[in-house]
Design an enzyme around this catalytic site. Structure first.
Site, PDB file in Angstrom:
ATOM      1  N   ASN A  48      -8.899  15.045  -0.718  1.00 14.98           N
ATOM      2  CA  ASN A  48      -7.485  15.430  -0.587  1.00 14.98           C
ATOM      3  C   ASN A  48      -7.350  16.736   0.178  1.00 14.98           C
ATOM      4  O   ASN A  48      -6.488  16.892   1.053  1.00 14.98           O
ATOM      5  CB  ASN A  48      -6.839  15.603  -1.971  1.00 14.98           C
ATOM      6  N   ARG A 375      -0.999  -0.278   5.883  1.00 13.52           N
ATOM      7  CA  ARG A 375      -2.446  -0.075   5.765  1.00 13.52           C
ATOM      8  C   ARG A 375      -3.085  -1.370   5.281  1.00 13.52           C
ATOM      9  O   ARG A 375      -2.657  -1.932   4.277  1.00 13.52           O
ATOM     10  CB  ARG A 375      -2.787   1.045   4.764  1.00 13.52           C
ATOM     11  N   ARG A 405      -1.456   7.329   9.109  1.00 15.97           N
ATOM     12  CA  ARG A 405      -2.414   8.420   9.299  1.00 15.97           C
ATOM     13  C   ARG A 405      -3.795   8.100   8.722  1.00 15.97           C
ATOM     14  O   ARG A 405      -3.927   7.677   7.584  1.00 15.97           O
ATOM     15  CB  ARG A 405      -1.882   9.705   8.666  1.00 15.97           C
ATOM     16  N   HIS A 435       7.607   2.204   7.261  1.00 12.94           N
ATOM     17  CA  HIS A 435       6.898   2.413   5.996  1.00 12.94           C
ATOM     18  C   HIS A 435       7.364   1.425   4.933  1.00 12.94           C
ATOM     19  O   HIS A 435       6.832   1.404   3.824  1.00 12.94           O
ATOM     20  CB  HIS A 435       7.136   3.859   5.528  1.00 12.94           C
ATOM     21  N   TYR A 468      -4.142   1.709  -6.911  1.00 18.07           N
ATOM     22  CA  TYR A 468      -2.770   2.224  -6.833  1.00 18.07           C
ATOM     23  C   TYR A 468      -1.847   1.369  -7.702  1.00 18.07           C
ATOM     24  O   TYR A 468      -1.946   0.144  -7.691  1.00 18.07           O
ATOM     25  CB  TYR A 468      -2.242   2.152  -5.393  1.00 18.07           C
ATOM     26  N   ARG A 564       4.419  12.363  -9.119  1.00 19.34           N
ATOM     27  CA  ARG A 564       2.971  12.534  -9.104  1.00 19.34           C
ATOM     28  C   ARG A 564       2.541  13.749  -8.285  1.00 19.34           C
ATOM     29  O   ARG A 564       1.688  14.517  -8.684  1.00 19.34           O
ATOM     30  CB  ARG A 564       2.287  11.295  -8.530  1.00 19.34           C
ATOM     31  N   HIS A 592       1.745   5.269  -7.808  1.00 23.52           N
ATOM     32  CA  HIS A 592       2.287   5.114  -6.465  1.00 23.52           C
ATOM     33  C   HIS A 592       3.674   4.464  -6.455  1.00 23.52           C
ATOM     34  O   HIS A 592       4.303   4.359  -5.410  1.00 23.52           O
ATOM     35  CB  HIS A 592       1.307   4.280  -5.622  1.00 23.52           C
TER      36      HIS A 592
END
Length: 685
Positions: A48, A375, A405, A435, A468, A564, A592
């Protein structure tokens, strides 16, 4: 500026993120977490941090380089001041992480697991390692001899390096770097001895064989210390009109290899002469974050620490549940035609998404499939199902976000494969990231065309679906799917702005629609009617959304928030946010889901969403929030929120102290992720 809170109203985004990452570090320190899992949390903490420096720190540094104070963008803190605060905060967290690692290693030794250094290797272990070194490591080793007169090759920020100082016969120094590639196994498991398991780090094995690596040099002594560089990873897209969008992204990803350094981490025991030489030749200056560290860097590799067959030191694996009433053997379309179903990964199996797409690929009645991809898994059954559908003559349209990303290269590879197989690809909308997570298929039934689809809070990715938490709504609600289809029309003709009767979309409607929902709660509380707001999201950094929640709090609306990650909102401030409570849950799975609940005078409105309440999600992305109309699913989501809200094992209180204190009360211990699994399992009975 107490705790870097601006005017009692906002917490700086970057500093709030660092507090989130500290919550990840807390999991590594938590003795109730299985021992090897604690090591893996240390790896997540480090990974992270790497991404934070590549993106967020790099952005602040760009602002500072541009000669701007940046106070308006950075919540009232000057860019130069923020860079210093970040570095000092990270040094504190890194120091804490080293203490945690040392403690974990001692506890591993109590379990007969020993991570040994090169000076603790016995004769038989050295023989084993010599063979391993010669066969698996030496042929792939990249060793760079440093010379002030020769330009330094570009160092990869995905790798760590051993900095070598050889003191030659004439007392001069010859420096070199050994690249520790991510393609090499970082942890080498040695043969057991008397039921004791030994492991050596690749770095220490290299130290063991330095004489073999540098035998062409005559030196008096040799030393090795680890260094690591992190580069600016923001994509700069060029304006060459002759290039395709995919080419521009691909070229920009390659440019990351030569991005400006933003962080330099070094072993604090390195001698100053070597350190100064390295910083000079690498172009490290005082505006970079220079962090003294321990003997090992790239601790993100601990995410892949070997299991060693010790299931007692790992989390128990859960068996993903079936969704009640939704069979994997029968037709999903026939089931969805009768009612909606909610999949909640990882508690439910992700297989339903793949089953839906495979059925669509084979069903002669299905004429078209439209889906958004952000993704994909490395080996993606989602992608293969879509290719299968195209081969079967379906019109398959994929909106592929190749600017996701750090997944750009994987997405480009899949995009090229899909194009070859006849899939119609759309690369988003200029200036916006796509997204949203949605799919709609059109199926001929008699003389009519009927739509089926799913809308999700997360990616259609088999790998992350095991870790997730995400909601996916399977529906044949024609009104909702008509709106979803309009979003795909917007991708094709994005100068036309559509109106939606049911879903909430970014960038055109999210802020205004949620404002109206909040205003409704404000009006109801003023009239003495029931009013509350319950929000679950990854992050909230939009000051406009925060100010609106403050307005609701001042009016007397009770607001419960589960956030979160980044939380720029300051709860519990008298006269500002005293009616707002915020918790953060960091546990086995990564929280998530985005879930938005409004009392609406006890006629509750519930939305699942791809969008956090961040400026980028509201103004700069295509996002979809989907209403839940079916009563049983609505109740299930309300129950799940309440289970999370009542967590008193892994919930931290987010408040103006920014101390990440665990919530403690006299109620029976409730760990929400385990309780959620039990709740969904019970529903199957």
């Amino acid at each position: 500026m107490n705790n870097h809170i601006i005017d009692n109203k906002y917490i700086n985004r970057e500093l709030s993120w660092l507090q989130f990452n500290h919550r990840v570090l807390q999991e590594a320190a938590d003795e109730t977490v299985p021992l090897i899992e604690r090591l893996r949390f240390l790896g997540i903490f480090s990974n992270n941090l790497d991404e934070f420096f590549k993106v967020r720190y790099a952005t602040v540094k760009r602002i500072d380089y541009a000669g701007k104070a940046g106070k308006s963008q950075l919540g009232g803190i000057k860019a130069s001041e923020l860079l210093e605060i970040i570095t000092n905060t990270v040094i504190g967290h890194q120091t804490e992480s080293l203490k945690i690692l040392s403690k974990i290693q001692k506890e591993l030794e109590a379990e007969n697991i020993f991570i040994i250094k090169e000076n603790k290797v016995n004769k038989s272990q050295k023989e084993f390692l010599k063979k391993y070194f010669l066969e698996k490591v030496s042929p792939a080793l990249v060793t760079i001899i440093l010379n002030p007169d020769i330009e330094l090759p570009n160092l990869k920020d995905s790798n760590a390096y051993l900095a070598i100082n050889m003191v030659l016969e004439d007392n001069s120094s010859q420096y070199a770097l050994i690249e520790i590639s991510r393609s090499m196994q970082r942890f080498i498991v040695l043969p057991k001895v008397d039921n004791k398991q030994y492991i050596i780090m690749l770095d220490d094995m290299l130290r063991l064989f330095l004489d073999d690596i540098f035998n062409v040099f005559s030196y008096q002594k040799i030393s090795a210390h680890m260094i690591k560089i992190t580069r600016d990873a923001e994509l700069d897209l060029d304006s060459d009109l002759s290039k395709s969008f995919m080419e521009k992204i691909s070229d920009s990803v390659k440019d990351r290899l030569i991005g400006e350094p933003v962080r330099f981490v070094y072993d604090k025991t390195i001698d100053k002469t070597t350190l100064n030489f390295l910083m000079s030749i690498m172009g490290i200056d005082n505006t970079d974050s220079i962090i003294p560290g321990g003997r090992y860097h790239n601790r993100r590799d601990y995410m892949d620490f070997p299991s060693l067959g010790r299931t007692d030191l790992l989390y128990d694996k859960i068996t993903p549940l079936q969704v009640k009433g939704l069979s994997l053997q029968d037709s999903i379309f026939e089931s969805i035609a009768k009612k909606d179903y909610l999949q909640y990964a990882p508690y439910h199996t992700f297989t339903y998404v793949v089953k839906f797409l495979r059925e669509a690929a084979l069903d002669p009645k299905v004429k078209s499939i439209k889906i958004t991809i952000y993704r994909l898994a490395q080996i993606s059954h989602v992608a293969s199902s879509l290719i299968n559908a195209a081969k079967n003559g379906k019109k398959v349209t994929v909106s592929m976000e190749i600017q996701a990303r750090f997944d750009e290269e994987a997405n480009i590879a899949y995009a090229e494969q899909m194009q070859r197989e006849g899939v119609n690809l759309i690369f988003g909308v200029q200036g916006l990231k796509v997204h949203s997570k949605m799919c709609v298929i059109e199926r001929e039934e008699g003389k009519k065309t009927k739509r089926y689809g799913f809308i999700s809070t997360g990616n259609f990715n088999e790998s992350t679906a095991r870790v997730y938490t995400d909601f996916t709504l399977f529906t044949a609600n024609q009104k909702i799917l008509k709106d979803i289809n309009k979003v795909f029309n917007f991708f094709e003709v994005n100068y036309k702005i559509y109106r939606y009767k049911h879903i909430i979309t970014s960038p055109h409607y999210t802020k205004d629609k949620f404002f109206r929902l909040i205003d409704n709660e404000i009006e109801n509380v003023k009239q003495g009617k029931p009013a509350f707001i319950k929000l679950k999201m990854n992050s909230i950094s939009s000051y406009k959304m925060i100010d609106k929640l403050y307005e609701a709090s001042k009016a007397g609306v009770k607001i419960q928030m589960i956030v979160r990650g980044i939380c720029c909102l300051v709860p519990g401030v008298k006269g500002v946010s005293e009616n707002i409570e915020v918790i953060s849950i960091v546990d086995k799975f990564l929280e998530h889901t985005r879930l938005y609940i409004f009392c609406n005078n006890n006629d509750t409105k519930v939305y699942i969403s791809s969008a956090d309440w961040m400026t980028r999600n509201i103004d700069n992305r295509v996002e979809v929030s989907c209403p839940i109309y079916q009563d049983d699913i609505k109740q299930e989501l309300l129950d799940i929120f309440d289970i999370c809200w009542n967590d008193n094992a892994k919930a931290r209180l987010l408040d103006k102290t920014q101390k990440n204190n665990y919530r403690k009360n006299d109620k029976p211990k409730l760990r929400s992720q385990f309780a959620t699994y039990d709740y969904l399992k019970e529903k199957l009975n």
